[in-house]
Write an enzyme that holds these catalytic residues in place. Sequence first.
Site, PDB file in Angstrom:
ATOM      1  CG  ASP A   1      12.211 100.266   9.333  1.00 54.83           C
ATOM      2  OD1 ASP A   1      11.025 100.856   9.796  1.00 54.83           O
ATOM      3  OD2 ASP A   1      12.357  98.988   9.188  1.00 54.83           O
TER       4      ASP A   1
ATOM      5  CB  THR B   1       4.959  99.598  11.525  1.00 60.68           C
ATOM      6  OG1 THR B   1       5.819 100.358  12.620  1.00 60.68           O
ATOM      7  CG2 THR B   1       5.760  98.220  11.068  1.00 60.68           C
TER       8      THR B   1
ATOM      9  CE  LYS C   1       7.180  98.625  15.732  1.00 61.38           C
ATOM     10  NZ  LYS C   1       7.237  97.967  14.296  1.00 61.38           N
TER      11      LYS C   1
ATOM     12  CE1 TYR D   1      -8.299  88.983  -2.623  1.00 63.88           C
ATOM     13  CE2 TYR D   1     -10.096  87.513  -2.010  1.00 63.88           C
ATOM     14  CZ  TYR D   1      -8.992  87.863  -2.122  1.00 63.88           C
ATOM     15  OH  TYR D   1      -8.075  87.020  -1.727  1.00 63.88           O
TER      16      TYR D   1
ATOM     17  NE  ARG E   1       0.331  93.884  15.100  1.00 61.24           N
ATOM     18  CZ  ARG E   1       1.062  94.244  16.021  1.00 61.24           C
ATOM     19  NH1 ARG E   1       0.396  94.865  17.191  1.00 61.24           N
ATOM     20  NH2 ARG E   1       2.427  94.217  16.079  1.00 61.24           N
TER      21      ARG E   1
ATOM     22  CD  GLU F   1      -5.669  89.838  -6.177  1.00 60.11           C
ATOM     23  OE1 GLU F   1      -5.571  89.493  -7.359  1.00 60.11           O
ATOM     24  OE2 GLU F   1      -5.777  88.683  -5.516  1.00 60.11           O
TER      25      GLU F   1
END
Length: 391
Positions: free
Chosen positions: A196, A222, A225, A46, A231, A48
């Site tokens: 984008d 992203t 692609k 974790y 991902r 954060e």
Amino acid sequence: MKDTQIKKLIAAENKRQKGVINLIASENYVSKDVLEALGSELTNKYAEGYPGHRYYRGTGVVDDVERLAQERAFELFKLNPEEWSVNVQPLSGSPANVAVYTGLVPFGGRIMGMALEHGGHLTHGQKVSVTGKFWTQVPYFVEKGSERLNYGEIQKIAIAEKPVLIVAGFTAYAHVIDFKKFREIADACGAYLMVDMSHFAGLVAGGVYPPPFAYADVVTTTTHKTLRGPRSALIFTRKDKRELNKLVNRAVFPGMQGGPHVNQIAAVAVALKEASTPAFKKYAEQVVKNAKVLADELGKLGWRVVEGGTETHLLRIDVWQNGKGIGGREAADKLEAAGIIVNENTIPFDTRTPKDPSGLRLGSAPETTRGKKEKDFVAIARKIDTVLRSR
Ligand code: DSN
């Protein structure tokens, strides 16, 4: 793996992937190194917060991972960290776009984006997405006939509607975008310009598509692609006295997300390094060559290529042909039965529905990763033609 059910399913999917010709324009095949990073113990942590400012202890190593991913992102896209900030925590493209709007556009404010059926993305303000519920989309379209962007028309809409933010970058547009023109449009109405680049990020990295950074305030992408990573997503924000980067980073965490997926960030770092190699440049060049050959050959075989061709990794063909052909869904089903995987897609001014549209979208990135060249794409086009014409 002890879980035999999941093991079997993974093996089955692996076999499926190996056994098909994959023309999904948004997919690719990652390296073993990317998979190894994804499957690593980094998933247990974790973290954060951001490097140096975490809300958990024991984050020294993951700070290094996140910083390395950031450094590699700057290097790959030739950006000066004094002028740009990069957030490597977004879980994928949609959350990345929502985070930008959350940071920069007041709820109810206007986002100008390409209409979905013309090639835009759900998160560019479409009604069915939260981006069309929390904000108001001002749509723009491609031009009838050429099916290309008409910057003069887009500017007229922008000046009349005064959006807070304009999105350039699409999921199904096959030609190079003129980012300078979009900057002029944004300046003419006082809007932020967000690019984008999810679809063509790998082409930018490989030097076969112009980079948007000189013109954009924010660039989202992203990583899975054409960029050929896991991902995930990145948000680049221009650093200046407006401090947009602070607004965007706060929108990602604590605004929208909790702990970042550190294993995913490490896998992104691996992919960014791979994308900076001469081999990747060659790959990107081949991706575009292959898509052009596919478009040309399908055109010669009598299929109407939307926009008249492609300059990127993707193209759309009109299979409905004003009722003389078949619907996109039936076409995609037939191709799948023959081992060719595509997605049905709307075409501009489609007379059919998004669920069963008039077109197919085809992309060259995954099969180029598998080493296919122009002659293979000629053969793929011929196979598509034979399957679609079979009764
Ligand atoms: N699903 C992606 C695509 O196929 O283009 C966009 O989110």
